[in-house]
Design a protein around this motif. Structure first.
Motif, mmCIF file in Angstrom:
data_model
loop_
_atom_site.group_PDB
_atom_site.id
_atom_site.type_symbol
_atom_site.label_atom_id
_atom_site.label_comp_id
_atom_site.label_asym_id
_atom_site.label_seq_id
_atom_site.Cartn_x
_atom_site.Cartn_y
_atom_site.Cartn_z
ATOM 1 N N SER A 28 -45.345 -18.509 -0.741
ATOM 2 C CA SER A 28 -44.564 -17.699 0.264
ATOM 3 C C SER A 28 -43.538 -16.845 -0.418
ATOM 4 O O SER A 28 -43.391 -15.310 0.400
ATOM 5 N N ARG A 29 -42.992 -17.288 0.074
ATOM 6 C CA ARG A 29 -41.461 -16.569 -0.628
ATOM 7 C C ARG A 29 -41.916 -15.627 -1.857
ATOM 8 O O ARG A 29 -41.067 -14.566 -1.739
ATOM 9 N N ASN A 30 -42.791 -15.979 -3.212
ATOM 10 C CA ASN A 30 -43.013 -14.741 -3.776
ATOM 11 C C ASN A 30 -44.114 -13.978 -2.753
ATOM 12 O O ASN A 30 -43.697 -12.416 -3.487
ATOM 13 N N SER A 31 -44.504 -14.030 -2.090
ATOM 14 C CA SER A 31 -45.629 -12.832 -1.559
ATOM 15 C C SER A 31 -44.377 -12.326 -0.900
ATOM 16 O O SER A 31 -44.610 -10.773 -0.395
ATOM 17 N N GLY A 53 -33.166 -16.966 -5.749
ATOM 18 C CA GLY A 53 -33.363 -17.274 -5.012
ATOM 19 C C GLY A 53 -31.780 -18.162 -4.249
ATOM 20 O O GLY A 53 -30.554 -18.297 -5.282
ATOM 21 N N GLN A 54 -31.431 -18.881 -3.250
ATOM 22 C CA GLN A 54 -29.897 -19.248 -2.973
ATOM 23 C C GLN A 54 -30.454 -20.682 -2.165
ATOM 24 O O GLN A 54 -31.182 -21.111 -1.565
ATOM 25 N N GLY A 55 -29.615 -21.494 -1.798
ATOM 26 C CA GLY A 55 -29.057 -23.041 -0.875
ATOM 27 C C GLY A 55 -29.506 -23.939 -1.570
ATOM 28 O O GLY A 55 -30.030 -23.678 -2.840
ATOM 29 N N SER A 56 -30.036 -24.660 -0.778
ATOM 30 C CA SER A 56 -30.704 -25.439 -0.780
ATOM 31 C C SER A 56 -31.943 -25.978 -1.898
ATOM 32 O O SER A 56 -32.230 -26.937 -2.439
ATOM 33 N N VAL A 124 -38.200 -18.225 5.723
ATOM 34 C CA VAL A 124 -37.806 -17.988 3.999
ATOM 35 C C VAL A 124 -37.036 -16.615 4.891
ATOM 36 O O VAL A 124 -37.381 -15.969 6.329
ATOM 37 N N ASP A 125 -35.493 -16.875 4.947
ATOM 38 C CA ASP A 125 -34.549 -16.511 5.538
ATOM 39 C C ASP A 125 -34.120 -15.232 4.526
ATOM 40 O O ASP A 125 -34.213 -15.762 3.059
ATOM 41 N N LEU A 126 -33.509 -14.022 4.624
ATOM 42 C CA LEU A 126 -33.329 -13.318 3.539
ATOM 43 C C LEU A 126 -32.336 -12.662 3.537
ATOM 44 O O LEU A 126 -32.142 -11.490 4.639
ATOM 45 N N PRO A 127 -31.098 -13.050 3.343
ATOM 46 C CA PRO A 127 -29.559 -12.959 3.148
ATOM 47 C C PRO A 127 -30.018 -11.440 2.686
ATOM 48 O O PRO A 127 -30.775 -11.613 1.366
ATOM 49 N N ILE A 128 -29.048 -9.955 3.302
ATOM 50 C CA ILE A 128 -29.486 -8.971 2.167
ATOM 51 C C ILE A 128 -28.301 -8.530 1.743
ATOM 52 O O ILE A 128 -26.422 -8.343 1.982
ATOM 53 N N TYR A 129 -28.026 -7.971 -0.391
ATOM 54 C CA TYR A 129 -26.942 -7.782 -0.551
ATOM 55 C C TYR A 129 -27.038 -6.581 -1.608
ATOM 56 O O TYR A 129 -27.818 -6.135 -1.313
#
Length: 331
Positions: A28-31, A53-56, A124-129
């Motif tokens: 799902s993340r890759n999609s 990827g980040q987090g646990s 899926v949470d998407l923090p943006i940098y």
């Protein structure tokens, strides 16, 4: 003394992210990444995008929450010139537009991320940098160009979760027991969610800094809890400091400040003390079932006491010894 190492190992299997679930989440993340890349290729000619990827999930310390809903964090890194930097809201708008149709669930634009919700109990949470330089390697790690997080209320904020991930992987290398201890601590905070205990990041840092390896997980957990208490409980110990500093950007930020109100601090330190009291009692008890009940009070009903088989010979010896373990203090 009751040895519950095997029970803790069984508990770890219960709360651990299974390979099947991990594969589903990664797919799902890759999609989602494909959606964002397509959007940038077609609509953003001044910017490129990469991911970390980040987090646990990325550190292999995530657990199955009691709610049943997994949380995956995947950092979206936008590269461009300084003069082409968007506002945080604009950056959020770009990512939202790219992923809003990924599922038939509502996509949510939060202050610090865009959340893609899946029907199968995960999101899926998407923090943006934003970064102005790209080292062109796989992980585009450049300590001199610190990424900045798009926070809709606070603006662009220096934040480098990949540096934290690198720190943790280095500290936890070859320490599988440490990773299990972190999962147990997260299971405890999940079971005690009504107390608003510190975050998984706080307990990850505290566990790394105060972990003691032992032959058994029950002993290692108790010793780590005691070490943490001696370090942060400034009510019980004069030398303690109610603090937990980031090991990476921003190293001057005391993460315990978020839990420093009189009520939250009192709740946390009392919960920690009660957990330790129960752990000490559990280790001294002869009955493994009684000891398991002590741990279960803090770790929740998923802690598998029903599977315990008593050592009848060892338990019989306890009948000739006065029960000096129990006291009037609730733990």
């Amino acid at each position: 003394m009751a040895n519950l190492h095997d029970t803790f190992m069984e508990f770890n299997d219960i709360i651990y992210l299974s390979p099947q679930k991990k594969s589903e989440l990664r797919t799902s993340r890759n999609s989602i990444r494909d959606d964002i890349t397509k959007y940038f290729n077609e609509k953003r000619d001044k910017h490129t995008v990469k991911y970390k990827g980040q987090g646990s999930f990325s550190t292999n310390t995530c657990i199955l929450p009691i709610s049943g809903e997994y949380d995956v964090d995947d950092g979206v890194y936008i590269f461009g010139k300084e003069e082409d930097r968007p506002t945080p809201q604009t950056a959020h708008n770009w990512i939202y537009e790219a992923v809003k149709d990924r599922t038939n669930q509502d996509t949510i634009d939060k202050n610090t991320c865009v959340r893609v919700q899946y029907a199968r109990n995960y999101h899926v949470d998407l923090p943006i940098y934003y970064k102005t330089t790209d080292t062109k390697d796989e992980y585009f790690f450049d300590s001199e160009d610190i990424p900045e997080l798009a926070h809709k209320d606070k603006g662009w904020i220096e934040s480098d979760p990949y540096a934290f991930r690198k720190w943790f992987i280095n500290e936890a290398r070859g320490k599988d027991q440490l990773k299990r201890i972190i999962r147990y601590l997260k299971a405890w905070t999940d079971n005690k969610s009504y107390l608003n205990l510190p975050s998984g990041m706080v307990f990850t840092i505290l566990a790394v800094e105060h972990f003691t390896s032992m032959d058994r997980d029950d002993e290692a957990l108790l010793k780590t809890l005691e070490n943490i208490q001696e370090a942060i409980d400034d009510v019980k110990f004069w030398s303690a400091s109610y603090s937990c500093y980031r090991p990476t950007v921003n190293t001057t930020e005391n993460l315990m400040d978020k839990y420093a109100s009189e009520t939250r601090k009192k709740n946390f330190l009392e919960a920690l003390d009660n957990f330790i009291i129960s752990g000490k009692q559990a280790l001294e008890l002869k009955s493994r079932k009684d000891a398991c009940a002590k741990w279960q009070r803090h770790l929740g009903s998923r802690f598998p006491c029903a599977n315990i088989v008593e050592d009848d010979e060892q338990l019989a010896k306890s009948f000739v010894v006065p029960d000096v373990i129990r006291d009037n203090k609730s733990a």
